[in-house]
Scaffold this motif. Structure first.
Motif, PDB file in Angstrom:
ATOM      1  N   GLY A   1       8.545  43.457 -22.409  1.00  0.00           N
ATOM      2  CA  GLY A   1       9.341  44.684 -22.405  1.00  0.00           C
ATOM      3  C   GLY A   1      10.810  44.373 -22.235  1.00  0.00           C
ATOM      4  N   ASN A   2      11.550  45.397 -21.845  1.00  0.00           N
ATOM      5  CA  ASN A   2      12.983  45.252 -21.656  1.00  0.00           C
ATOM      6  C   ASN A   2      13.267  44.159 -20.622  1.00  0.00           C
ATOM      7  N   VAL A   3      14.091  43.190 -20.987  1.00  0.00           N
ATOM      8  CA  VAL A   3      14.446  42.100 -20.071  1.00  0.00           C
ATOM      9  C   VAL A   3      15.673  42.532 -19.278  1.00  0.00           C
ATOM     10  N   ILE A   4      15.503  42.661 -17.973  1.00  0.00           N
ATOM     11  CA  ILE A   4      16.576  43.142 -17.101  1.00  0.00           C
ATOM     12  C   ILE A   4      17.313  41.954 -16.517  1.00  0.00           C
ATOM     13  N   VAL A   5      18.613  41.900 -16.757  1.00  0.00           N
ATOM     14  CA  VAL A   5      19.463  40.861 -16.173  1.00  0.00           C
ATOM     15  C   VAL A   5      20.293  41.525 -15.087  1.00  0.00           C
ATOM     16  N   ASN A   6      19.917  41.294 -13.853  1.00  0.00           N
ATOM     17  CA  ASN A   6      20.557  41.931 -12.699  1.00  0.00           C
ATOM     18  C   ASN A   6      21.515  40.931 -12.065  1.00  0.00           C
ATOM     19  N   ARG A   7      22.775  41.008 -12.464  1.00  0.00           N
ATOM     20  CA  ARG A   7      23.761  40.050 -11.954  1.00  0.00           C
ATOM     21  C   ARG A   7      23.975  40.280 -10.465  1.00  0.00           C
ATOM     22  N   ILE A   8      24.040  39.197  -9.704  1.00  0.00           N
ATOM     23  CA  ILE A   8      24.181  39.279  -8.252  1.00  0.00           C
ATOM     24  C   ILE A   8      25.653  39.440  -7.912  1.00  0.00           C
ATOM     25  N   GLY A   9      25.996  40.587  -7.375  1.00  0.00           N
ATOM     26  CA  GLY A   9      27.378  40.855  -7.007  1.00  0.00           C
ATOM     27  C   GLY A   9      28.220  41.211  -8.216  1.00  0.00           C
ATOM     28  N   GLU A  10      29.395  41.750  -7.952  1.00  0.00           N
ATOM     29  CA  GLU A  10      30.308  42.109  -9.044  1.00  0.00           C
ATOM     30  C   GLU A  10      30.818  40.836  -9.704  1.00  0.00           C
ATOM     31  N   ASN A  11      30.537  40.702 -10.999  1.00  0.00           N
ATOM     32  CA  ASN A  11      30.899  39.488 -11.739  1.00  0.00           C
ATOM     33  C   ASN A  11      30.329  38.240 -11.082  1.00  0.00           C
ATOM     34  N   GLY A  12      29.108  38.351 -10.532  1.00  0.00           N
ATOM     35  CA  GLY A  12      28.483  37.221  -9.867  1.00  0.00           C
ATOM     36  C   GLY A  12      28.144  36.112 -10.842  1.00  0.00           C
ATOM     37  N   SER A  13      27.995  34.891 -10.330  1.00  0.00           N
ATOM     38  CA  SER A  13      27.731  33.746 -11.184  1.00  0.00           C
ATOM     39  C   SER A  13      26.249  33.535 -11.447  1.00  0.00           C
ATOM     40  N   SER A  14      25.394  34.233 -10.727  1.00  0.00           N
ATOM     41  CA  SER A  14      23.958  34.102 -10.935  1.00  0.00           C
ATOM     42  C   SER A  14      23.325  35.486 -10.987  1.00  0.00           C
TER      43      SER A  14
ATOM     44  N   LEU B   1       8.610  30.603   1.294  1.00  0.00           N
ATOM     45  CA  LEU B   1       8.668  30.821   2.735  1.00  0.00           C
ATOM     46  C   LEU B   1       9.649  31.937   3.070  1.00  0.00           C
ATOM     47  N   HIS B   2      10.807  31.913   2.440  1.00  0.00           N
ATOM     48  CA  HIS B   2      11.817  32.951   2.703  1.00  0.00           C
ATOM     49  C   HIS B   2      11.284  34.332   2.314  1.00  0.00           C
ATOM     50  N   LEU B   3      10.677  34.421   1.133  1.00  0.00           N
ATOM     51  CA  LEU B   3      10.150  35.711   0.690  1.00  0.00           C
ATOM     52  C   LEU B   3       8.978  36.157   1.565  1.00  0.00           C
ATOM     53  N   ALA B   4       8.157  35.212   1.992  1.00  0.00           N
ATOM     54  CA  ALA B   4       7.008  35.558   2.835  1.00  0.00           C
ATOM     55  C   ALA B   4       7.453  36.119   4.172  1.00  0.00           C
ATOM     56  N   ARG B   5       8.524  35.585   4.709  1.00  0.00           N
ATOM     57  CA  ARG B   5       9.050  36.111   5.966  1.00  0.00           C
ATOM     58  C   ARG B   5       9.575  37.530   5.796  1.00  0.00           C
TER      59      ARG B   5
ATOM     60  N   ALA C   1      22.324  32.957   1.494  1.00  0.00           N
ATOM     61  CA  ALA C   1      22.806  34.070   0.685  1.00  0.00           C
ATOM     62  C   ALA C   1      22.100  34.122  -0.665  1.00  0.00           C
ATOM     63  N   SER C   2      21.851  32.943  -1.253  1.00  0.00           N
ATOM     64  CA  SER C   2      21.162  32.897  -2.542  1.00  0.00           C
ATOM     65  C   SER C   2      19.720  33.383  -2.412  1.00  0.00           C
ATOM     66  N   LEU C   3      19.054  32.982  -1.325  1.00  0.00           N
ATOM     67  CA  LEU C   3      17.680  33.445  -1.095  1.00  0.00           C
ATOM     68  C   LEU C   3      17.652  34.937  -0.791  1.00  0.00           C
ATOM     69  N   ASP C   4      18.626  35.399  -0.020  1.00  0.00           N
ATOM     70  CA  ASP C   4      18.703  36.839   0.268  1.00  0.00           C
ATOM     71  C   ASP C   4      18.909  37.637  -1.012  1.00  0.00           C
ATOM     72  N   ALA C   5      19.689  37.076  -1.933  1.00  0.00           N
ATOM     73  CA  ALA C   5      19.932  37.761  -3.209  1.00  0.00           C
ATOM     74  C   ALA C   5      18.637  37.922  -3.988  1.00  0.00           C
ATOM     75  N   LEU C   6      17.808  36.888  -3.993  1.00  0.00           N
ATOM     76  CA  LEU C   6      16.512  36.996  -4.655  1.00  0.00           C
ATOM     77  C   LEU C   6      15.661  38.066  -3.977  1.00  0.00           C
ATOM     78  N   SER C   7      15.766  38.169  -2.658  1.00  0.00           N
ATOM     79  CA  SER C   7      14.983  39.150  -1.902  1.00  0.00           C
ATOM     80  C   SER C   7      15.372  40.578  -2.249  1.00  0.00           C
ATOM     81  N   THR C   8      16.657  40.787  -2.555  1.00  0.00           N
ATOM     82  CA  THR C   8      17.152  42.160  -2.701  1.00  0.00           C
ATOM     83  C   THR C   8      17.400  42.600  -4.134  1.00  0.00           C
ATOM     84  N   HIS C   9      17.449  41.652  -5.080  1.00  0.00           N
ATOM     85  CA  HIS C   9      17.776  42.023  -6.460  1.00  0.00           C
ATOM     86  C   HIS C   9      16.545  42.119  -7.361  1.00  0.00           C
TER      87      HIS C   9
END
Length: 429
Positions: free
Chosen positions: A407-420, A261-265, A224-232
């Motif tokens: 430039g503008n630093v974007i902080v894209n929180r994972i999920g609603e009130n996500g911890s990362s 490896l996860h991102l390459a796939r 799930a953490s790797l998927d979050a990096l893939s999509t956020h």
């Protein structure tokens, strides 16, 4: 008439537990159990509603217990991990047969321990942690937890990290704090291990077995953490800029390459260079190749391993992304700024620094369980590295302090009130 808080909590526990139980029955799933054949994942096939119900029950149970036990217990909790450390250190679980029992006398001989010491270790962990049980007086059998220790290598790596590295560091963290130092070699870990001028990572580099275990524990990343990096982060937009070629991602501090490896796939238009210290990436390419399925064979041509110290100037120039995944939280601000500054000479205009890391919440804005986990992680960073987790604005400040040309630093929180979150900064210089 108003309902007391303890009744409110009890009712919440009852109603949400019923939802979980119905989910298990409707899907013919095993129920949670301490028995050795109980499921390792207690609630399987979780939907978002069931995940919320489980969190609600756990949080309400914590609060109800705290209310009923009172404030004295809050300041004097059970905190003796010695018996669990002994289970790990003496590999006791591996000497207990999986489908039968063993006497304390025989088990003590196999473990090389005094019988009375072994007996109290197991009886403590059985009642406090459900690790082993005593079906007949004087005989030991597995529970689900002790069987996990015996069979699952990931559990072994994580117990090694917790009890051999973190636990001694916690015991000396207060002493380290008293120095009022931001130096990476003034930490609970450095005092516990008498590292002298070496920081935690330098010390681990000189102790290969411990460094390897540390790396394996860090590689136990959830999908799930790797998927979050893939999509956020907009990786597809990045790959579209390659003009028919492949955009380059430099995975700084990328360890054994599991993130690349996860991102390459997921993104065939990206290629990767994994950077870490020589002793960390030693043999990593062969390990990665041996782990690839036949369908993944082409991936090996898109992942390269290159030794690099991130506290020196970046050697790979003009990449599209420099990725730092759970790297910067290991370092205090002055070190993080140094790491970022070392990337700047390699940056082309429009290049991105992408960070996946924890993002601390404002107090009280997360659920109890999630915030407890976040504050625990922050305390671990303090003990191991004299570093810290950061709030969203503190992440933005790091890049601003490193160079105003980000430039503008974007902080894209994972999920609603996500911890990362996934933090990205574009280079405009």
């Amino acid at each position: 008439m108003s309902t007391s808080r303890i009744i409110q909590l009890a009712q919440l526990i009852s109603s949400q537990t019923s939802l979980i139980d119905q989910h298990l029955q409707n899907n013919n799933l095993p129920e949670p159990s301490f028995n050795q054949d109980g499921p390792t994942e207690p609630i399987q096939n979780e939907t978002p509603d069931i995940q919320k119900a489980k969190t609600d029950v756990i949080e309400a149970t914590i609060e109800l217990r705290q209310l009923l036990e009172g404030p004295m217990k809050l300041v004097l909790p059970e905190s003796n991990f010695t018996p669990l450390v002994a289970i790990h250190r003496f590999k006791i679980a591996s000497h207990v047969p999986l489908d039968s029992t063993i006497s304390f006398t025989e088990l003590a001989t196999k473990c090389g321990l005094l019988e009375h010491d072994l007996k109290r270790i197991i009886r403590y962990t059985a009642i406090h942690h459900r690790v082993f049980f005593e079906p007949t007086k004087g005989f030991v059998a597995h529970t689900a937890a002790s069987r996990l220790i015996a069979e699952n290598p990931i559990a072994g790596h994580l117990m090694g990290l917790t009890f051999d590295e973190c636990w001694p560091a916690h015991n000396h963290a207060v002493e380290a704090i008293s120095h009022c130092s931001t130096s990476a070699n003034i930490s609970g870990y450095s005092i516990a291990n008498n590292t002298g001028s070496l920081n935690t990572f330098q010390y681990l580099s000189a102790h290969k077995e411990r460094a390897t275990r540390f790396a394996f524990a860090m590689a136990t990343t959830s999908k799930a953490s790797l998927d979050a990096l893939s999509t956020h982060f907009p990786w597809p937009e990045l790959s579209a800029t390659g003009g028919g070629g492949r955009s380059l991602v430099v995975d700084v501090g990328g360890s054994k390459g599991h993130v690349s490896l996860h991102l390459a796939r997921t993104y065939p238009d990206l290629r990767f260079i994994v950077q870490d210290l020589p002793e960390v990436i030693d043999g990593a390419a062969d390990q990665l190749l041996s782990s690839l399925a036949q369908d993944d064979a082409a991936i090996k041509d898109r992942i390269e391993f290159v030794p690099h110290d991130m506290f020196k100037e970046q050697t790979v120039k003009n990449a599209d992304v420099y990725l730092l995944r759970y790297v910067l939280h290991d370092w205090g601000d002055e070190y993080c700024i140094d790491i970022i500054k070392n990337l700047i000479p390699a940056l082309k205009r429009g290049a991105r620094i992408v960070v996946q890391d924890h993002v601390l919440p404002e107090p009280g804005t997360m659920g109890l369980l999630q915030e407890m986990q976040m504050r625990s992680m922050d305390a671990i960073m303090m003990s191991l590295f004299n570093s810290r987790e950061r709030e969203a604005e503190e992440w933005r400040d790091l890049f601003k302090q490193a160079d105003e040309r980000f430039g503008n630093v974007i902080v894209n929180r994972i999920g609603e009130n996500g911890s990362s979150g996934v933090i990205s900064a574009e280079w405009l210089g």
